[in-house]
Motif scaffolding. Structure first.
Motif, PDB file in Angstrom:
ATOM      1  N   LEU A   1     -23.751 -13.789   4.297  1.00 58.46           N
ATOM      2  CA  LEU A   1     -24.390 -14.440   3.155  1.00 58.46           C
ATOM      3  C   LEU A   1     -25.906 -14.442   3.318  1.00 58.46           C
ATOM      4  O   LEU A   1     -26.644 -14.128   2.373  1.00 58.46           O
ATOM      5  CB  LEU A   1     -23.869 -15.870   3.010  1.00 58.46           C
ATOM      6  CG  LEU A   1     -24.449 -16.690   1.862  1.00 58.46           C
ATOM      7  CD1 LEU A   1     -24.059 -16.089   0.510  1.00 58.46           C
ATOM      8  CD2 LEU A   1     -23.986 -18.148   1.948  1.00 58.46           C
TER       9      LEU A   1
ATOM     10  N   TRP B   1     -30.576 -16.319  -4.836  1.00 53.64           N
ATOM     11  CA  TRP B   1     -30.420 -16.248  -3.379  1.00 53.64           C
ATOM     12  C   TRP B   1     -31.310 -15.144  -2.812  1.00 53.64           C
ATOM     13  O   TRP B   1     -31.112 -13.966  -3.083  1.00 53.64           O
ATOM     14  CB  TRP B   1     -28.954 -15.968  -3.038  1.00 53.64           C
ATOM     15  CG  TRP B   1     -28.623 -16.089  -1.580  1.00 53.64           C
ATOM     16  CD1 TRP B   1     -28.354 -15.078  -0.709  1.00 53.64           C
ATOM     17  CD2 TRP B   1     -28.524 -17.298  -0.824  1.00 53.64           C
ATOM     18  NE1 TRP B   1     -28.085 -15.576   0.541  1.00 53.64           N
ATOM     19  CE2 TRP B   1     -28.184 -16.944   0.499  1.00 53.64           C
ATOM     20  CE3 TRP B   1     -28.687 -18.657  -1.138  1.00 53.64           C
ATOM     21  CZ2 TRP B   1     -27.997 -17.889   1.507  1.00 53.64           C
ATOM     22  CZ3 TRP B   1     -28.512 -19.592  -0.130  1.00 53.64           C
ATOM     23  CH2 TRP B   1     -28.171 -19.212   1.166  1.00 53.64           C
TER      24      TRP B   1
ATOM     25  N   PHE C   1     -23.985 -16.357  -7.559  1.00 53.52           N
ATOM     26  CA  PHE C   1     -25.248 -16.143  -6.852  1.00 53.52           C
ATOM     27  C   PHE C   1     -25.940 -14.909  -7.441  1.00 53.52           C
ATOM     28  O   PHE C   1     -25.288 -13.904  -7.735  1.00 53.52           O
ATOM     29  CB  PHE C   1     -25.007 -15.890  -5.372  1.00 53.52           C
ATOM     30  CG  PHE C   1     -24.840 -17.135  -4.539  1.00 53.52           C
ATOM     31  CD1 PHE C   1     -25.492 -17.268  -3.319  1.00 53.52           C
ATOM     32  CD2 PHE C   1     -24.005 -18.177  -4.949  1.00 53.52           C
ATOM     33  CE1 PHE C   1     -25.330 -18.400  -2.537  1.00 53.52           C
ATOM     34  CE2 PHE C   1     -23.833 -19.304  -4.172  1.00 53.52           C
ATOM     35  CZ  PHE C   1     -24.501 -19.430  -2.957  1.00 53.52           C
TER      36      PHE C   1
ATOM     37  N   PRO D   1     -20.020 -15.163  -4.846  1.00 51.14           N
ATOM     38  CA  PRO D   1     -20.439 -15.258  -3.445  1.00 51.14           C
ATOM     39  C   PRO D   1     -19.214 -15.110  -2.530  1.00 51.14           C
ATOM     40  O   PRO D   1     -18.737 -16.093  -1.947  1.00 51.14           O
ATOM     41  CB  PRO D   1     -21.066 -16.651  -3.364  1.00 51.14           C
ATOM     42  CG  PRO D   1     -20.292 -17.448  -4.377  1.00 51.14           C
ATOM     43  CD  PRO D   1     -19.970 -16.489  -5.499  1.00 51.14           C
TER      44      PRO D   1
END
Length: 263
Positions: A155, A9, A171, A183
């Motif tokens: 996020l 991510w 993540f 997450p």
């Protein structure tokens, strides 16, 4: 560790001229605005009583969330110098060379935002003479959708990250480190989206409960009970929390859980 097993991510912080975090906040507030407007229409509340509501909510949430973060999580920074105090109030950061830059408000606490919203709604009902429980119930029904988008903003910012884990949906927040983590922001976003769907469904089945405080109590109890337990998957936000039996998020959630259960 096999990074291919996890979700890597590292999205851009901005989309065009807009920061994702700010955009998510605005989308969440705009959707709540539309939801509450529809609820007021269903309940045949005059438009002139609805029009100032968004202003009260926006200012209350923003001031409460900002002060909540500064006072609950970083009082040693914001209350020990003139520069820190100014940064608490204004969306700027002072630079080492004596200059400053616009940063937006970097640090907003949901507990403070909730408290700020409640104070703002108390002021709103004083001026409009509407029932406080009716207003709180209407806001509660819309709260889940706003909370969902705020956590999606977290996020996108790779902030409020979870603890290291080996679950397959972990993540890797590349702006933080290369470790697979829960997450937590996504867990909360999903929970709050479910809350919105549930309260919207229930208000259609039990419209007579709007104005009793039932939806307000349910909303508080649901959100902060979930928040209490989800904290076990999150990293602490400030070092001082490591010495506490519960982290700051859990401590601040407890009174809201009690209020929600009592109502």
């Amino acid at each position: 560790m096999n990074e291919l097993s996890y979700i890597v991510w590292n999205p851009s912080l901005s989309i065009g001229p807009f920061r994702w975090y700010s955009l998510c906040w605005l989308i969440g507030l705009a959707l709540a605005y539309l939801v509450v407007k529809r609820l007021y229409k269903e309940q045949k509340i005059k438009d002139e009583l609805f029009d100032p509501l968004f202003f009260y909510c926006f200012i209350g949430i923003l001031i409460g969330a900002r002060l909540g973060h500064c006072l609950f999580y970083q009082p040693d920074y914001y209350l020990t110098s003139v520069k820190g105090f100014v940064e608490m109030l204004l969306p700027i950061h002072f630079l080492a060379d004596g200059g400053w830059k616009f940063t937006g408000y970097e640090g907003l606490a949901s507990h403070g935002g909730t408290l700020g919203l409640m104070i703002a709604l108390w002021l709103y009902v004083r001026n409009t003479k509407l029932s406080i429980w009716r207003v709180l119930d209407n806001i509660a029904i819309a709260t889940g959708i706003t909370a969902c988008f705020i956590r999606l903003g977290n996020l996108m910012n790779s902030e409020i990250i979870g603890k290291i884990t080996d679950v397959p949906w972990a993540f890797i927040f590349e702006r933080v480190d290369q470790m697979p983590r829960h997450p937590g922001q996504l867990y909360e976003a999903i929970a709050y989206a479910i809350l919105f769907g549930l309260l919207w469904f229930l208000h259609k089945r039990m419209p007579e409960k709007i104005g009793t405080g039932w939806y307000f109590g349910f909303c508080l109890f649901y959100i902060f009970t979930f928040r209490f337990f989800i904290e076990y998957t999150k990293e602490i936000q400030e070092a001082f929390e490591a010495s506490l039996p519960l982290d700051m998020g859990q401590i601040l959630s407890t009174p809201f859980i009690v209020i929600g259960a009592a109502k």
